[in-house]
Design an enzyme around this catalytic site. Structure first.
Site, PDB file in Angstrom:
ATOM      1  CG  HIS A  97       7.510   3.043  10.653  1.00 26.71           C
ATOM      2  ND1 HIS A  97       7.312   1.674  11.304  1.00 26.71           N
ATOM      3  CD2 HIS A  97       7.014   2.950   9.502  1.00 26.71           C
ATOM      4  CE1 HIS A  97       6.480   1.122  10.407  1.00 26.71           C
ATOM      5  NE2 HIS A  97       6.263   1.474   9.267  1.00 26.71           N
ATOM      6  NE  ARG A 103       2.514  10.052   6.058  1.00 26.29           N
ATOM      7  CZ  ARG A 103       3.410  10.814   5.206  1.00 26.29           C
ATOM      8  NH1 ARG A 103       3.590  12.215   5.249  1.00 26.29           N
ATOM      9  NH2 ARG A 103       4.121  10.169   4.300  1.00 26.29           N
ATOM     10  CD  GLU A 163       0.869  -6.759   2.830  1.00 25.41           C
ATOM     11  OE1 GLU A 163       1.754  -7.779   3.075  1.00 25.41           O
ATOM     12  OE2 GLU A 163       0.779  -5.817   3.133  1.00 25.41           O
ATOM     13  CG  HIS A 201      11.504   4.073   9.943  1.00 26.95           C
ATOM     14  ND1 HIS A 201      11.303   4.812   8.780  1.00 26.95           N
ATOM     15  CD2 HIS A 201      10.762   2.837   9.677  1.00 26.95           C
ATOM     16  CE1 HIS A 201      10.574   4.370   8.033  1.00 26.95           C
ATOM     17  NE2 HIS A 201      10.378   3.045   8.264  1.00 26.95           N
ATOM     18  CD  GLU A 231       0.840   4.258   5.234  1.00 25.77           C
ATOM     19  OE1 GLU A 231      -0.212   4.972   5.379  1.00 25.77           O
ATOM     20  OE2 GLU A 231       2.036   4.582   5.328  1.00 25.77           O
ATOM     21  CG  ASP A 277      -0.081  -0.408   2.520  1.00 28.49           C
ATOM     22  OD1 ASP A 277       0.841   0.169   2.567  1.00 28.49           O
ATOM     23  OD2 ASP A 277      -0.859  -0.975   3.641  1.00 28.49           O
TER      24      ASP A 277
END
Length: 376
Positions: free
Chosen positions: A204, A206, A117, A236, A131, A95
């Site tokens: 990590h 957002r 996926e 990260h 995502e 994504d």
């Protein structure tokens, strides 16, 4: 289609991890793919993921603060490559903005599109953003949708996607099995009252930037004062996120700040931990198979199977709640032991050969340039 040409889009480390088994399985079917490396994660080394034996094309589209702009840059750059290389099918994974850009480029060129996926849903476009919106859009465009679980496939069917849906398992489990051997693993440890308690932390997403990182750090700094607790914080690759996290936990003797780790090194660290705290999707898939208890630092998860397995729990993103949950599990050895029973909610580690076989069968049944899903 005996000589079909396939392109795999790889922009991030998780995409490289999860598409490496697919590339090898396609090659075993006589469909050795072209790797289109977008550059979203700069410095991505194909050799580190057993992908150095494949033909590859770099796009040099480094990740940007605005993922929408990045997706459009990938789309534009990929369109030129696809036209020159005579590609018949594009395969994207997950994504990311690289995946979305690759999907849009495929449809713009009238090519077949497959999504590895597919069907993951948090059912909230804000968590995670972008995502959730990316994967919904990719699934609407795809001809072949490889859903890791039956629940993912049910999501796709409820949405009425035009493409062909198959439950294959998650290729991340294939990659994990390559590192650690046959899965699931046996129970790893029996926690003893006087044993040091090892906590492994990554963050990590957002949605956890800014205040989210600060709240997590407050909890870790609190827990660092507990006798017998050691905390490893893995940074990260995003330098802004890494620097912020390192600053927030600086000066705590019980907290060790680690640089970004390779997949192999991170899995080793997971296996040594008594408890994970993370917002990582890949770790939500790997932790059950490894038998590592996990607290999911998210408001929503698109991987409810990890929760249903008993290996993972959602964690309220509040310092007091985080610290209290960790202390409660540390006291209740039976509950932690129950979370440490290895399970396999995301497949059996043989997803990539299924995907390659389904891809080959699809191409044998269809002529190129006649994709069945909607155009962008």
């Amino acid at each position: 289609m005996a000589h079909a040409s396939i392109a795999l889009v790889i922009g991030t480390r998780p995409e490289a991890i999860k598409l490496s088994p697919v590339a090898r399985a396609l090659a075993a079917q006589g469909l050795k793919p072209l790797l289109i490396v977008t550059g979203q994660h700069p410095g991505l080394e194909l050799a580190g993921h057993d992908l150095d034996g494949f033909d590859s094309v770099p796009l040099c589209c480094e990740g940007l603060p605005d993922p929408t702009i990045h997706a459009d840059l990938v789309r534009s750059a990929m369109t030129r490559v696809l036209a020159l290389r005579g590609i018949d099918m594009v395969i994207v994974q997950g994504d990311t903005s690289s995946a979305l850009g690759g999907a849009l480029a495929a449809r713009e060129q009238g090519l077949f599109l497959a999504h590895v996926e597919a069907g993951l849903r948090s059912h909230d476009p804000r968590f995670p953003w972008p995502e959730e919106e990316n994967r919904v859009q990719i699934d609407r465009l795809a001809d072949l949708l490889f859903a890791p679980t039956a629940g993912n496939a049910a999501n796709l069917r409820r949405e009425g996607v035009a493409g062909e849906v198959h439950v294959t398992g998650n290729t991340g489990i294939d990659a994990l099995a390559t590192l650690v051997g046959p899965l699931p693993l046996k129970k790893r440890f029996r926690l003893l009252p006087k044993r040091k308690f090892q906590l492994l932390v990554t963050c990590h997403r957002r949605e956890n930037w800014g205040d989210g990182l600060a709240r997590l750090a407050d909890a870790l700094n609190d827990l660092a004062g507990d006798r017998g607790v050691t905390i490893d914080v893995v940074l990260h690759p995003n330098p802004t996120v890494a620097q912020a996290m390192a600053e927030l936990v600086r000066g705590q003797e019980a907290i060790r700040v680690l640089p970004p780790l390779s997949h192999d090194a991170l899995v080793t660290a997971m296996r040594r931990a008594d408890l994970l705290i993370s917002d990582s999707g890949g770790m939500q898939e790997e932790a059950p198979a490894l038998g590592v208890p996990m607290l999911v630092l998210r408001r929503r998860t698109e991987r409810p199977e990890a929760l249903a397995s008993g290996n993972a729990r959602m964690l309220e993103p509040d310092p007091k709640s985080i610290a209290a949950t960790v202390r409660a599990l540390r006291r209740d050895h039976r509950e932690l032991e129950a979370m440490a029973r290895p399970t396999m909610p995301f497949g059996d580690g043989r997803s990539a050969p299924r995907i390659a076989g389904l891809t080959r069968a699809w191409l044998d049944r269809h002529s190129a340039r006649e994709p069945v899903a909607g155009v962008a």
